[in-house]
Structures are given as structure tokens and as C-alpha cells.
Design an enzyme around this catalytic site. Structure first.
Site, PDB file in Angstrom:
ATOM      1  N   CYS A 376       0.833  -1.213   0.000  1.00 49.13           N
ATOM      2  CA  CYS A 376       0.000   0.000   0.000  1.00 49.13           C
ATOM      3  C   CYS A 376       0.861   1.254   0.000  1.00 49.13           C
ATOM      4  O   CYS A 376       0.534   2.259   0.645  1.00 49.13           O
ATOM      5  CB  CYS A 376      -0.962  -0.006   1.187  1.00 49.13           C
ATOM      6  SG  CYS A 376      -2.277  -1.226   1.018  1.00 49.13           S
ATOM      7  N   ALA A 377       1.960   1.185  -0.739  1.00 55.96           N
ATOM      8  CA  ALA A 377       2.840   2.344  -0.950  1.00 55.96           C
ATOM      9  C   ALA A 377       3.381   2.235  -2.367  1.00 55.96           C
ATOM     10  O   ALA A 377       4.590   2.217  -2.595  1.00 55.96           O
ATOM     11  CB  ALA A 377       3.969   2.356   0.070  1.00 55.96           C
TER      12      ALA A 377
END
Length: 453
Positions: A376-377
Site C-alpha cells: 500500500c505504498a
């Protein structure tokens, strides 16, 4: 952050007892092994102390606020005392508010919802999506990934100098990267923000479980973090800091608890007077047990002593980094370089391996739980991997079959409950997999690499 001399001997601090430390899991090659939970950056196991505290309270559970019964009053006291405990844990200022949310993501979306009109937000592309994405109704300036802490400060200063100096502005920055574990220069970024009339919110989801975090020492306006990364079960989070933007904005959620008074008007409508305390943004029945578990975790970490916890974690980091450095095919991902201070979060890729395949083999053949994907980056991992930043990908989802090129990475993360044996087994497993290959066949199923049956 300094560590006392007495704490430098990591052997003086044993791992804190956590749930699941004795759980055994089956191996595809036969037999069972004690599970090595090395995915703390996603969700840390609950501290045994926290679980015991929650279990002791559970028979006395009652609805909070406005209840006349004994259990309701007891639960209300526990809920509000938890707010005090969290404020002390974070070193909050006297007039700061502690608002309980569902998570870091929820906290930052709450802050985004109360931004003043025409607020400009500055955020580095290196942020977790919880910090990168909530600012949909604001003017957002996305800053390129810096390669040194000094460059981060200089990049922010240049961006702030170019903005309209008369409008409100907010800087959002992480305390520790959920991909590389590297510590960011929060105090210096806060100074730059304030020098240009901006405010700053710290995403402490990865920092608070590993280091002391103090609002006043760091001079930040808000801090957000999640309970499930702070060794607390259940879905609760915290947003703590300045109250003014929250008091002047409409409630994040409209409903019971947020309202002080509701009355019908003569024209048939409804007039509402909202609370100006933290309750203004805590509508509905709160997660009392989740909130209490966060307060319990704050107390447990404080009593254990961050000096000792940090020293022992650095001992584990050295073991992992030295072990990975001995395998030439492994490339550890980093923004700021090998000497950058960091917490127990390390991401890497292995030459010749699809990352999902490698993570699946660690689990199935060694009983080791890590994470693979983009964490999630996405923009940060794409930058670190040198791939096209526009390439699409899902959190944690592999994009190639076993043996094919992977655009994902592998992340190992650990903390206060990790024994030496878990990181030693991990290093040994990486070495053996690279040297000898997997001992089992794997296939892609529903977007995951799994052992072939």
C-alpha cells in the site's frame, strides 16, 4: 533518539510476551514448526498483557456515556481514562484533543474532512496510501521521493516557499517508512512547515510501536496511529493534536454522541448543537474494548522501557541485515542508504525470484510469515524498484507466476515480541532458498502464489 548505556546490551531485554508465540503450523514438507510471525508492519501480535487486561474488563462491559447503571459508569470512566493515558503516551499539550478512530487511515480521512476551505496539502510520494490518498477535496502537491533526510527538508521548504502564504496549508509525513523502516526527519520537517505558516500531521503507524513519540518534542500539530500495529487487538486508532480545526468543522459522522442538543424548528426542520470536545467526531457507540486495548498497550510499552526495546530491536535489525548482506542475490530497498536509522521493517527483492513465490516458500517450507507486494505504498516501491511509476498493481497481489519477473518486493518486519530464533530462522531460510531453490512446486491461485497440491 538516544539509548542509554545500560540498554545497549540487548540480552537485558527479553521479548515481550505476545499472543500466538507458541502456535505451531504445518509444513508442506512434513511436520510442524512454531510459527515465526515476521509481518509486524501489517499487524503486530497482541501483547499478552493487553489481552489479559481486556479479558479482566470484559465482564464489566457496558455502554459508555449517559448510562446510569454501574457498568455503564465504569465503562465510561475506563473509556475517558484511556484518552488520558494515550495523551500522556504521546506527550500531548494541555489543550490537545485525543480522538478515537478506527485506524490511521480513518484518522487521516477525519483530518482531511475538517480541513479549512482552500487548504493546500503537501505530501511525499513515499507515503503509505493512508497518508497519500485522503486529501481528495484539497489542493494537493505531491513531492518527489528524497534520497537523503536533508533533501526531504529542502524539498519541502522549496514547495512551501512557492505556495500562497496567506492560505492554510498542511504537511503530511510518515515517522518511519512502512517499506524501508527508515526514520524520517520529523522534527526538521515540522520546523520547516511552521516557518512557512503550515501545520503538520505525523503518520506514526510504524513509528509509535518502536520508538517514543512526543507531540511537543517533535513539535507536530497532530499524530495518527493504529492500535493493531501497537500490539493492541481490535479496530481502533488515534488522532491527537490541535483542536481548533475540529471544533470549527462539521462532524466527521453525524449522529448520537456527536450532538449536544437537537431540536425541531417551527418550519419542521432540525437544529443541532454539536459538541466541541473530541466527542464531536466520535458519533455512534465507540469501540470501548479497542480503545482500552490501545491504552493498555501504551502502558505496557512505557513500563517495559523504550530504551531497552529500541536496543533489542536494533540487535535484531543487525542480525537480519548482516544475514541478507551475505546473500549476493538479495537487494535491500532503501531511500536514505545503509547507515540510515530505522525500525524493524526491511524490504528486499531476490534476483531470479518472483517475490510472491519467495514469500510463499518461506511460509510453506519454513513456517515464516512475511509479506510480499507493494505494501500500500505503490509509488514508493515503484521508485525503489526502478519500474514505471504508472504501472498498475494491487496491494500484496503478485503480478507474475513463480519464476517470472516480479514487480513486487518482500517485507520482513518484527518488534517487541520477536525472539532471536525467528529472525535466525528467516536468515537461514533466505540463504537456503537462494542456494538450493524451493523444495516444493507452487502455482498461482486467486492472485496468490500457493503450494501445488
Amino acid at each position: 533518539m538516544s539509548v542509554s548505556t545500560a540498554a545497549l546490551d540487548a540480552s537485558l531485554c527479553t521479548p515481550l510476551p505476545v499472543l500466538g508465540r507458541d502456535v505451531t503450523v504445518p509444513l508442506v514438507t512434513g511436520g510442524e514448526v512454531t510459527y515465526a510471525a515476521l509481518d509486524y508492519a501489517a499487524s503486530a501480535p497482541a501483547l499478552q498483557r493487553v489481552w489479559d487486561d481486556v479479558a479482566a474488563y470484559a465482564p464489566y462491559y457496558g455502554s459508555v456515556h449517559r448510562g446510569a447503571g454501574y457498568l455503564s459508569q465504569l465503562s465510561t470512566d475506563l473509556f475517558e481514562n484511556s484518552r488520558v493515558t494515550v495523551a500522556e503516551f504521546l506527550g500531548c499539550r494541555e489543550d490537545d484533543q485525543v480522538i478515537f478512530t478506527r485506524s490511521t487511515t480513518d484518522s487521516l480521512n477525519l483530518l482531511a474532512a475538517v480541513l479549512p476551505a482552500d487548504c493546500q496539502v503537501f505530501v511525499f510520494e513515499t507515503e503509505h496510501h493512508a497518508s497519500l490518498l485522503p486529501w481528495r477535496d484539497a489542493r494537493v502537491t505531491y513531492l518527489n521521493a528524497p534520497r537523503t533526510p536533508d533533501e526531504a527538508v529542502q524539498t519541502l521548504e522549496r514547495a512551501l516557499a512557492d505556495r500562497d502564504p496567506y492560505g492554510p496549508a498542511l504537511v503530511c509525513v510518515t515517522g518511519a517508512s512502512n517499506v524501508t523502516g527508515e526514520l524520517w526527519p520529523v522534527r526538521e520537517l515540522a520546523a520547516a512547515a511552521h516557518a512557512h505558516g503550515a501545520r503538520i500531521v505525523l503518520d506514526a503507524a510504524q513509528l509509535a510501536p518502536h520508538h517514543p513519540v512526543d507531540v511537543q518534542d517533535l513539535d507536530v500539530d497532530w499524530i495518527a496511529f493504529s492500535g493493531h500495529k501497537l500490539y493492541a487487538p481490535f479496530g481502533s486508532g488515534v488522532l491527537a493534536g490541535r483542536a481548533d480545526w475540529f471544533q470549527s468543522a462539521e462532524p466527521y459522522l453525524a449522529g448520537g454522541g456527536a450532538s449536544r442538543k437537537v431540536a425541531r424548528r417551527a418550519d419542521g426542520g432540525v437544529d443541532v448543537e454539536w459538541h466541541d470536545t473530541a466527542a464531536r467526531h466520535e458519533a455512534g457507540s465507540p469501540n470501548v474494548i479497542g480503545v482500552y486495548s490501545i491504552a493498555s498497550a501504551c502502558k505496557a510499552l512505557t513500563e517495559a522501557g523504550f530504551d531497552s526495546l529500541v536496543a533489542r530491536e536494533q540487535h535484531l535489525i543487525r542480525k537480519v541485515r548482516e544475514g541478507l548482506a551475505a546473500v549476493p542475490e538479495v537487494k535491500v530497498l532503501s531511500l536514505f542508504g545503509d547507515d540510515a536509522p530505522r525500525v524493524g521493517v526491511i524490504s528486499f527483492v531476490v534476483e531470479g525470484w518472483n517475490s510472491s513465490h519467495f514469500a510463499a516458500a518461506l511460509s510453506a517450507e519454513y513456517g515464516i510469515g512475511v509479506r510480499d507486494g507493494l505494501f500500500c505504498a505503490h509509488p514508493l516501491v515503484r521508485t525503489l524498484l526502478g519500474s514505471d511509476p504508472q504501472t498498475q498493481g494491487e496491494c500484496g497481489a503478485p503480478e507474475a507466476a513463480p519464476g517470472e519477473k516480479s514487480l513486487n518486493a518482500i517485507r520482513v518486519s518484527f518488534g517487541a515480541g520477536t525472539p532471536d530464533e525467528h529472525v535466525e530462522r528467516f536468515v537461514r531460510a533466505v540463504t537456503e532458498l537462494v542456494r538450493d531453490g524451493a523444495r516444493w512446486n507452487y502455482r498461482t491461485e486467486d492472485g496468490r502464489c500457493v503450494p501445488a497440491v
